[in-house]
Design a protein around this motif. Structure first.
Motif, PDB file in Angstrom:
ATOM      1  N   GLN A 168       0.838  -1.201   0.000  1.00  0.00           N
ATOM      2  CA  GLN A 168       0.000   0.000   0.000  1.00  0.00           C
ATOM      3  C   GLN A 168       0.877   1.258   0.000  1.00  0.00           C
ATOM      4  N   PRO A 169       0.396   2.343  -0.637  1.00  0.00           N
ATOM      5  CA  PRO A 169       1.177   3.586  -0.605  1.00  0.00           C
ATOM      6  C   PRO A 169       1.338   4.087   0.828  1.00  0.00           C
ATOM      7  N   VAL A 170       2.513   4.634   1.120  1.00  0.00           N
ATOM      8  CA  VAL A 170       2.806   5.149   2.455  1.00  0.00           C
ATOM      9  C   VAL A 170       2.118   6.509   2.614  1.00  0.00           C
ATOM     10  N   ARG A 171       1.414   6.682   3.710  1.00  0.00           N
ATOM     11  CA  ARG A 171       0.646   7.912   3.963  1.00  0.00           C
ATOM     12  C   ARG A 171       1.575   8.958   4.598  1.00  0.00           C
ATOM     13  N   VAL A 172       1.695  10.115   3.907  1.00  0.00           N
ATOM     14  CA  VAL A 172       2.748  11.069   4.249  1.00  0.00           C
ATOM     15  C   VAL A 172       2.197  12.473   4.510  1.00  0.00           C
ATOM     16  N   ILE A 173       2.715  13.103   5.574  1.00  0.00           N
ATOM     17  CA  ILE A 173       2.585  14.543   5.758  1.00  0.00           C
ATOM     18  C   ILE A 173       3.881  15.157   5.229  1.00  0.00           C
ATOM     19  N   LYS A 174       3.731  16.036   4.266  1.00  0.00           N
ATOM     20  CA  LYS A 174       4.885  16.578   3.525  1.00  0.00           C
ATOM     21  C   LYS A 174       5.200  17.991   4.016  1.00  0.00           C
ATOM     22  N   LEU A 175       6.450  18.200   4.421  1.00  0.00           N
ATOM     23  CA  LEU A 175       6.920  19.522   4.827  1.00  0.00           C
ATOM     24  C   LEU A 175       7.695  20.113   3.661  1.00  0.00           C
ATOM     25  N   TRP A 176       7.116  21.124   3.044  1.00  0.00           N
ATOM     26  CA  TRP A 176       7.677  21.677   1.805  1.00  0.00           C
ATOM     27  C   TRP A 176       7.117  23.071   1.601  1.00  0.00           C
ATOM     28  N   PHE A 177       7.866  23.923   0.939  1.00  0.00           N
ATOM     29  CA  PHE A 177       7.306  25.210   0.508  1.00  0.00           C
ATOM     30  C   PHE A 177       7.888  25.559  -0.846  1.00  0.00           C
ATOM     31  N   GLY A 178       7.139  26.280  -1.595  1.00  0.00           N
ATOM     32  CA  GLY A 178       7.527  26.606  -2.954  1.00  0.00           C
ATOM     33  C   GLY A 178       6.279  26.763  -3.802  1.00  0.00           C
ATOM     34  N   PRO A 179       6.451  26.800  -5.119  1.00  0.00           N
ATOM     35  CA  PRO A 179       7.717  26.679  -5.854  1.00  0.00           C
ATOM     36  C   PRO A 179       8.528  27.972  -5.810  1.00  0.00           C
ATOM     37  N   THR A 202       0.042  11.628  -0.345  1.00  0.00           N
ATOM     38  CA  THR A 202       0.206  12.853   0.429  1.00  0.00           C
ATOM     39  C   THR A 202      -1.100  13.205   1.133  1.00  0.00           C
ATOM     40  N   LEU A 203      -1.032  13.271   2.464  1.00  0.00           N
ATOM     41  CA  LEU A 203      -2.203  13.633   3.258  1.00  0.00           C
ATOM     42  C   LEU A 203      -2.293  15.138   3.470  1.00  0.00           C
ATOM     43  N   GLU A 204      -1.159  15.781   3.713  1.00  0.00           N
ATOM     44  CA  GLU A 204      -1.096  17.215   3.988  1.00  0.00           C
ATOM     45  C   GLU A 204       0.223  17.766   3.461  1.00  0.00           C
ATOM     46  N   VAL A 205       0.200  19.030   3.056  1.00  0.00           N
ATOM     47  CA  VAL A 205       1.427  19.755   2.705  1.00  0.00           C
ATOM     48  C   VAL A 205       1.518  20.963   3.631  1.00  0.00           C
ATOM     49  N   ILE A 206       2.607  21.066   4.372  1.00  0.00           N
ATOM     50  CA  ILE A 206       2.778  22.129   5.364  1.00  0.00           C
ATOM     51  C   ILE A 206       4.094  22.846   5.100  1.00  0.00           C
ATOM     52  N   GLY A 207       4.044  24.182   5.094  1.00  0.00           N
ATOM     53  CA  GLY A 207       5.254  24.974   4.888  1.00  0.00           C
ATOM     54  C   GLY A 207       5.302  26.153   5.833  1.00  0.00           C
ATOM     55  N   PRO A 208       6.464  26.757   5.982  1.00  0.00           N
ATOM     56  CA  PRO A 208       6.607  27.878   6.914  1.00  0.00           C
ATOM     57  C   PRO A 208       6.142  29.194   6.309  1.00  0.00           C
ATOM     58  N   THR A 209       5.683  30.073   7.182  1.00  0.00           N
ATOM     59  CA  THR A 209       5.426  31.466   6.801  1.00  0.00           C
ATOM     60  C   THR A 209       6.279  32.414   7.637  1.00  0.00           C
ATOM     61  N   ASN A 210       6.757  31.922   8.769  1.00  0.00           N
ATOM     62  CA  ASN A 210       7.632  32.713   9.639  1.00  0.00           C
ATOM     63  C   ASN A 210       9.062  32.205   9.510  1.00  0.00           C
ATOM     64  N   PHE A 211       9.859  32.885   8.688  1.00  0.00           N
ATOM     65  CA  PHE A 211      11.220  32.421   8.442  1.00  0.00           C
ATOM     66  C   PHE A 211      12.197  32.863   9.528  1.00  0.00           C
ATOM     67  N   GLN A 212      11.719  33.630  10.507  1.00  0.00           N
ATOM     68  CA  GLN A 212      12.548  33.956  11.657  1.00  0.00           C
ATOM     69  C   GLN A 212      12.515  32.825  12.683  1.00  0.00           C
ATOM     70  N   ASP A 213      11.508  31.975  12.595  1.00  0.00           N
ATOM     71  CA  ASP A 213      11.389  30.829  13.505  1.00  0.00           C
ATOM     72  C   ASP A 213      10.710  29.687  12.765  1.00  0.00           C
ATOM     73  N   VAL A 214      11.439  29.096  11.836  1.00  0.00           N
ATOM     74  CA  VAL A 214      10.876  28.023  11.011  1.00  0.00           C
ATOM     75  C   VAL A 214      10.469  26.837  11.880  1.00  0.00           C
ATOM     76  N   GLU A 243      15.386  22.123   8.557  1.00  0.00           N
ATOM     77  CA  GLU A 243      14.893  23.129   9.490  1.00  0.00           C
ATOM     78  C   GLU A 243      13.391  22.932   9.725  1.00  0.00           C
ATOM     79  N   MET A 244      12.670  22.514   8.680  1.00  0.00           N
ATOM     80  CA  MET A 244      11.262  22.180   8.843  1.00  0.00           C
ATOM     81  C   MET A 244      11.105  20.854   9.577  1.00  0.00           C
ATOM     82  N   ALA A 245      11.992  19.902   9.289  1.00  0.00           N
ATOM     83  CA  ALA A 245      11.916  18.590   9.931  1.00  0.00           C
ATOM     84  C   ALA A 245      12.057  18.704  11.445  1.00  0.00           C
ATOM     85  N   LYS A 246      12.881  19.635  11.909  1.00  0.00           N
ATOM     86  CA  LYS A 246      13.036  19.838  13.360  1.00  0.00           C
ATOM     87  C   LYS A 246      11.713  20.245  13.998  1.00  0.00           C
ATOM     88  N   GLY A 247      10.972  21.102  13.314  1.00  0.00           N
ATOM     89  CA  GLY A 247       9.655  21.482  13.809  1.00  0.00           C
ATOM     90  C   GLY A 247       8.701  20.303  13.820  1.00  0.00           C
TER      91      GLY A 247
END
Length: 363
Positions: A168-179, A202-214, A243-247
Motif C-alpha cells: 500500500q502507498p505510504v501515507r505522508v505529511i509533507k513539509l515543503w514550501f515553494g515553488p 500525500t495527506l497534507e502539505v505544510i510549509g513555513p510562513t515565519n522564516f525567523q522561527d521556522v 529546518e522544517m523537519a526539526k519542527g
C-alpha cells in the motif's frame, strides 16, 4: 620665525605620512609556484539568502576557513530569506571592490539581473543552489554548484517507501514550501515521481510562513494537523528541508506520536542529537556536508581567480544517514567515521593551494 617652524612641522607631517603610505602599500612578496590571480589582498564576499540556521553557519564556515587558508579576506552576509534584502546585499557587494562573490540561494526570477552587473564589472562569481536563467539565457561566466538534490530526494523517499505495508502507498505529511526555491523544486520532481508510482500518498502539505522561527512555525502547524489524524492513520512525515523537519519532530514529540516516522533531507548537529534521543522516531536523513559545500565553492572561486578551467556546473554527492549508524559522540565534525566519504573531497584541490595553506599557516 614662528611661520618657519610651522612650515617645517607641516613638512615633517607630510614626509611621515608619505613614509607610512609607502610602507603600508608596498606590494607583498610573491609566493613562488602560486598563480598571480590569487595573490595580493584578494577579497571575497559570501552572500546567503537563508536564515542563520546550522546549515548556513557550517556553509559559511567552510567558505571562510578555506578562503582564509589561501590568504583571502572573506566577508559573509545573511539575508534571512528576504529576497529584497538579498538583492540589495549583492548590489552593495558589487560596489565594494570584491574580487569574487559566492552567492547562495538566489531565486530564478531575479538572479540573472542581480548577478549580471558583477560579471560586467569583471568580478568572479560562484553560486550555490541558484538558478540563473532569463528567457533561456544563462551567464556562462558563472560556475553554479548544487547538492545532488535529485539523489537526496531519492534516498530519503526510498526510506519512506520501505515503510509500505502489503504494497500500500505510504501515507505522508509533507513539509515543503515553494515553488521558487531551486533545491526544493528539484526535490519536488522526485517526490511527484513517487506519488505517480503510487509509492506514497500525500495527506497534507505544510510549509513555513515565519522564516525567523521556522522550527516553531512548523511545530505549531504540524501539531494542529495531527489532531485530525488518529494514531495509525499517518505513516511518515517527510521533511524536504531539515529546518522544517526539526519542527515536525518537536510536534510529534509534544503530541506523543511515536506511530509516525520522520525522514528528512539535510543534517546538522541538532538533527543528529534529535535522531539519537531515546525512542526517537527521526529514523534517517539524506544530506551533503554543508561545510564541504562552502569549501568546494571557495576552491572553485580560487581556480577562477587563477585563470584555470572550471566546470560550468558541479553537483556534490549525497549520502544517507541512518539513526542506527549514529554513536553517542557522533557530530558534524566526526560524522565521516560512520558515514563513508562524508565531508571529504580532493576535487579542485591544486598543489598551489597547498603552497598557500603552508604559507598562511593553515595546513
Amino acid at each position: 620665525m614662528k611661520k618657519l617652524l610651522l612650515v617645517i612641522f607641516a613638512l615633517m607631517l607630510v614626509l611621515t605620512a608619505c613614509g607610512t603610505n609607502q610602507a603600508t602599500n608596498a606590494p607583498a612578496a610573491k609566493i613562488d609556484g602560486v598563480p598571480d590571480g590569487v595573490q595580493g589582498g584578494i577579497k571575497i564576499g559570501v552572500i546567503r539568502n537563508l536564515p542563520s540556521d546550522d546549515h548556513t553557519k557550517q556553509f559559511l564556515d567552510g567558505t571562510r576557513s578555506e578562503g582564509e587558508s589561501f590568504g583571502f579576506k572573506v566577508d559573509t552576509f545573511i539575508a534571512d530569506n528576504d529576497d529584497a534584502k538579498f538583492q540589495e546585499l549583492v548590489a552593495q557587494a558589487i560596489q565594494k571592490g570584491y574580487n569574487g562573490l559566492i552567492i547562495s540561494h538566489g531565486k530564478k526570477d531575479y538572479s540573472y539581473d542581480m548577478i549580471k552587473p558583477a560579471i560586467d564589472k569583471g568580478i568572479k562569481v560562484v553560486t550555490f543552489d541558484t538558478v540563473i536563467n532569463k528567457n533561456g539565457q544563462n551567464l556562462p561566466q558563472v560556475t553554479t554548484t548544487f547538492q545532488d538534490d535529485f539523489k537526496l530526494a531519492e534516498l530519503s523517499l526510498n526510506e519512506i517507501a520501505a515503510l509500505s505495508k502489503n504494497g500500500q502507498p505510504v501515507r505522508v505529511i509533507k513539509l515543503w514550501f515553494g515553488p521558487g526555491v531551486p533545491p526544493l523544486d528539484r526535490r519536488e520532481t522526485i517526490y511527484k515521481k513517487f506519488e505517480e508510482e503510487n509509492k506514497i500518498k500525500t495527506l497534507e502539505v505544510i510549509g513555513p510562513t515565519n522564516f525567523q522561527d521556522v522550527q516553531g512555525d512548523i511545530a505549531t502547524k504540524v501539531s494542529s494537523v495531527l489532531a485530525k489524524y488518529p494514531k495509525g492513520s499517518v505513516d511518515a512525515i517527510w521533511g524536504s528541508w531539515d529546518e522544517m523537519a526539526k519542527g515536525g519532530y518537536k510536534a510529534l514529540k509534544d503530541n506523543n506520536r511515536s506511530d509516525i516516522k520522520l525522514i528528512s533531507i539535510d543534517v546538522s548537529n541538532q538533527d543528529i542529537n534529535f535522531m539519537r534521543e531515546q525512542g526517537s522516531f527521526w529514523v534517517s536523513t539524506a544530506a551533503v556536508d554543508p561545510r564541504l559545500i562552502g569549501i568546494m565553492d571557495m576552491r572553485l572561486m580560487a581556480k577562477k581567480l587563477a585563470g584555470e578551467k572550471v566546470p560550468d556546473t558541479y553537483d556534490l554527492e549525497a549520502r544517507l544517514i541512518k539513526q542506527e549508524q549514529l554513536k553517542p559522540d557522533t557530530n558534524m565534525f566526526n560524522l565521516g567515521i560512520v558515514i563513508d566519504g562524508w565531508g571529504k573531497s580532493n576535487e579542485f584541490n591544486e598543489p598551489w593551494m597547498d603552497t598557500l595553506r603552508q604559507h598562511f599557516g593553515k595546513k
